[in-house]
Design an enzyme around this catalytic site. Structure first.
Site, PDB file in Angstrom:
ATOM      1  N   GLU A  59      95.676 -30.127  67.424  1.00  0.00           N
ATOM      2  CA  GLU A  59      96.251 -31.101  68.366  1.00  0.00           C
ATOM      3  C   GLU A  59      96.962 -30.480  69.562  1.00  0.00           C
ATOM      4  OE1 GLU A  59      98.620 -33.759  65.978  1.00  0.00           O
ATOM      5  OE2 GLU A  59      96.867 -34.494  64.894  1.00  0.00           O
TER       6      GLU A  59
ATOM      7  N   GLU B 114      88.895 -35.048  59.244  1.00  0.00           N
ATOM      8  CA  GLU B 114      89.912 -35.915  58.632  1.00  0.00           C
ATOM      9  C   GLU B 114      89.497 -37.389  58.694  1.00  0.00           C
ATOM     10  OE1 GLU B 114      93.854 -35.263  60.278  1.00  0.00           O
ATOM     11  OE2 GLU B 114      93.468 -33.149  60.620  1.00  0.00           O
TER      12      GLU B 114
END
Ligand code: GLA
Length: 352
Positions: A134, A262
């Site tokens: 991220e 994910e």
């Protein structure tokens, strides 16, 4: 029909799930489901820096050891999630004894020490590593569009999550932290796949192009990135299958692989606040979405672009979506229901 998910997908990609030591110990049904259907594991939390290295000079490896032992016992591969992230890093790593932020040099040597230590212990057991998680800013400038793809004259042709965006890695080390982390990771994990991982890449075209620019830029500098990880926390409305396909192909055009790290498919729009009634129609709608997306995954695997697909959890009971974005509103984003029974979503991806 072969009812084991990973066997069904053996010729396409590995199918994985995020787990933790508590669930494997206390929920026997879930443990059986994991053993039956998955051949790749990742820790939902227990291999993050805040868990492994919570205090200076104190490493806590016992939970990671257990997970890796479990994976090995069942012939499953294991992914490391994650070496560097602005969240769930221990506070001390950024501070000196007085509580002030350390210098760039100090943080860099702490990062190197950490990555080397983890690699020394686990590199032979870990096939894939999320090196940086991220790192892209959500405050994207509008000038990123397809025409503006990769401008070599720009230093970092992608807006990164900076100090204002809560990244102390960026605030102290500047944009170099990404490159450094990958170079350390290559030394520490010489044979593992090194991944740059982020969310909304398939959903927000500007963010996707930002990641494209960043990866291209880093590859041209010789930074060892093997794979782009799409988190894919998505919902039954967004993104479209076309957007997912376009995203995988865009990254593959850089010569890197893509993995889905994910995945979960919420039945809520991100802005929905109310709780829905979980009707059979809703389960079927979700199943249809999973089906179409896995068809796309199979196509992309056949083209050599997509390697692995991991779900962020096993049963709906423990999904993080039961608390996010609306606290205490249950969601049903996974393949197995709260009693570990396969849902229509499960049948929709195994029945082809
Ligand atoms: C992000 C992180 C994961 C996890 C989820 C929420 O996607 O990468 O480690 O924390 O959020 O559970």
């Amino acid at each position: 029909m072969n009812n084991q998910l990973y066997k069904k997908y053996e010729s396409f990609f590995r199918v994985g799930a995020a787990v933790n030591t508590f669930l494997l110990k206390f929920d026997k049904k879930l443990k059986n489901t994991v053993e039956e259907h998955f051949n790749l594991l990742v820790a939902d939390n227990e291999t993050k820096m805040a868990y492994i290295y919570p205090k200076k000079n104190k490493f806590y490896f016992s939970r990671a050891d257990k997970l890796i032992k479990f994976a090995r016992k069942h012939n499953m591969d294991f992914r490391w999630h994650t070496l560097v992230w602005h969240n769930q890093s221990p506070d001390w790593i950024f501070k000196d004894e007085k509580g002030d932020l350390v210098s760039k040099e100090v943080l860099e040597s702490r990062l190197e020490e950490y990555i080397m230590k983890v690699g020394q212990r686990y590199s032979q057991f870990v096939t894939s590593v999320d090196v940086v998680n991220e790192c892209i800013s959500d405050k994207l400038p509008f000038e990123i569009n397809k025409e503006a793809l990769f401008k070599p004259e720009n230093q970092i042709p992608c807006p990164l999550r900076d100090g204002e965006n809560h990244s102390l890695w960026y605030k102290i080390m500047g944009p170099d932290y990404i490159e450094k982390a990958f170079r350390f990771a290559r030394k520490a994990f010489p044979n593992s796949e090194l991944v740059i991982n982020d969310y909304n890449l398939e959903t927000i075209p500007q963010k996707r192009l930002g990641m494209y620019n960043l990866v291209k830029h880093l590859l041209e500098k010789g930074v060892p990135i093997d794979t782009v990880g799409l988190q894919m926390h998505i919902d039954i409305y967004h993104p479209s299958v076309e957007m997912i396909e376009e995203t995988i192909e865009l990254f593959a055009s850089l010569g890197v692989k893509v993995i889905v790290t994910e995945m979960d498919v919420s039945v809520y729009n991100f802005t929905d606040k109310e709780k829905k009634e979980y009707t059979p129609e809703l389960y079927n709608q979700q199943a249809q979405k999973y089906k179409e997306i896995f068809e796309c995954f199979r196509r992309q695997s056949e083209k050599g672009n997509l390697k692995d697909v991991l779900l962020w959890g096993v049963t709906d009971k423990y999904s993080w979506k039961n608390h996010f974005p609306v606290p205490n509103r249950t969601d049903i984003p996974l393949l197995f229901d709260e009693k570990n029974n396969p849902k229509p979503a499960f049948y929709s991806i195994i029945d082809f």
